[in-house]
Design a protein around this motif. Structure first.
Motif, short mmCIF file in Angstrom:
data_model
loop_
_atom_site.label_atom_id
_atom_site.label_comp_id
_atom_site.label_asym_id
_atom_site.label_seq_id
_atom_site.Cartn_x
_atom_site.Cartn_y
_atom_site.Cartn_z
N VAL A 58 0.74 -1.24 -0.46
CA VAL A 58 -0.01 -0.18 0.21
C VAL A 58 1.28 1.13 -0.03
CG1 VAL A 58 -1.90 1.07 1.47
CG2 VAL A 58 -1.23 -1.41 1.70
N VAL A 59 0.44 2.02 -0.80
CA VAL A 59 1.09 3.51 -0.75
C VAL A 59 0.13 4.03 -1.28
CG1 VAL A 59 2.60 4.48 -2.38
CG2 VAL A 59 3.62 2.18 -1.88
N VAL A 71 -2.98 0.57 -4.07
CA VAL A 71 -3.46 -0.12 -3.56
C VAL A 71 -2.45 -1.69 -5.06
CG1 VAL A 71 -4.19 -2.78 -2.34
CG2 VAL A 71 -5.10 -0.14 -2.70
N ASN A 72 -1.48 -2.56 -4.48
CA ASN A 72 -0.65 -3.35 -4.50
C ASN A 72 -0.38 -2.90 -6.21
OD1 ASN A 72 -1.51 -6.16 -3.52
ND2 ASN A 72 -3.61 -5.61 -3.97
N PRO A 73 0.80 -1.46 -6.23
CA PRO A 73 1.11 -0.94 -7.75
C PRO A 73 2.41 -2.11 -7.72
CG PRO A 73 2.04 -0.09 -5.74
CD PRO A 73 0.92 -1.25 -4.63
N GLU A 74 2.19 -2.05 -9.56
CA GLU A 74 3.77 -2.05 -9.67
C GLU A 74 3.42 -1.78 -10.92
OE1 GLU A 74 2.70 -6.85 -11.82
OE2 GLU A 74 1.10 -6.66 -10.75
N ILE A 75 4.72 -1.93 -11.27
CA ILE A 75 4.98 -0.53 -12.36
C ILE A 75 5.83 -1.72 -13.89
CG2 ILE A 75 7.74 0.88 -13.63
CD1 ILE A 75 7.87 1.30 -10.33
N ALA A 108 -2.12 -0.53 -10.26
CA ALA A 108 -2.55 -0.66 -9.32
C ALA A 108 -4.10 -0.75 -9.06
CB ALA A 108 -2.39 0.33 -8.72
N GLN A 109 -4.63 -0.90 -7.85
CA GLN A 109 -5.88 -0.98 -7.04
C GLN A 109 -5.64 0.33 -6.41
OE1 GLN A 109 -5.64 -5.21 -6.46
NE2 GLN A 109 -7.55 -5.31 -6.71
N ASP A 110 -7.20 0.98 -6.82
CA ASP A 110 -7.56 2.16 -5.63
C ASP A 110 -8.31 1.02 -4.46
OD1 ASP A 110 -10.98 1.11 -5.89
OD2 ASP A 110 -10.99 2.44 -6.86
#
Ligand code: NI
Length: 157
Positions: A58-59, A71-75, A108-110
């Motif tokens: 979470v960021v 949430v669950n971010p990925e580049i 990512a997810q919100d």
């Protein structure tokens, strides 16, 4: 909402790989709200959950122009290069020049689990890379080519 303690470098929490979020519930929403408040109180532009002691992916980012919850971010893609000054709420008083991509796109997810993509350049790209690194136990110092000295910092004030 509540201000949480910011974990400082040296605590092994900051070296851990965080787990994916699977429940998009009230607890997650409280975490996001608290992270946002904690970041603002500390005058940061980004914070990752391990920095408040939570090993989840979470960021929160607020560059002034853009406010993001990831949430669950990925580049998923990156391009170019930038070399700019960077610091971290977990390493107070320390700054260094990092090498980062100039532009990144993140999936990512919100807070409700809906997927989205966001692209950022310059400062936002740096913030995205920096915060997502925290989720894998990586601090900005891994990307520095030079730490700023007392003299450098004095000249910046
Ligand atoms: Ni940081």
């Amino acid at each position: 909402m509540a201000i949480r303690n910011i974990v400082k470098e040296g605590d092994e929490i900051l070296t851990k790989v965080c787990r994916k979020v699977e429940k998009f519930d009230a607890k997650l929403h409280t975490l996001l709200d608290d992270m946002y408040e904690t970041m603002n109180m500390a005058n940061g532009i980004g914070i990752a959950a391990p920095q408040v002691g939570i090993l989840r992916r979470v960021v929160v980012i607020d560059t002034g122009e853009k406010k993001l919850e990831l949430v669950n971010p990925e580049i998923i893609s990156q391009s170019g290069e930038q070399r700019e000054n960077e610091g971290c709420l977990s390493c107070p008083g320390e700054y260094g020049i990092t090498v980062r991509p100039y532009k990144v796109t993140v999936k990512a997810q919100d807070r409700n689990g809906n997927e989205f993509k966001v692209s950022g350049e310059a400062l936002l790209a740096r913030a995205l890379c920096h915060e997502i690194d925290h989720l894998d136990g990586i601090l900005f110092k891994k990307h520095t080519i030079r730490m700023l000295t007392e003299e450098d910092l004095k000249n910046m004030r």
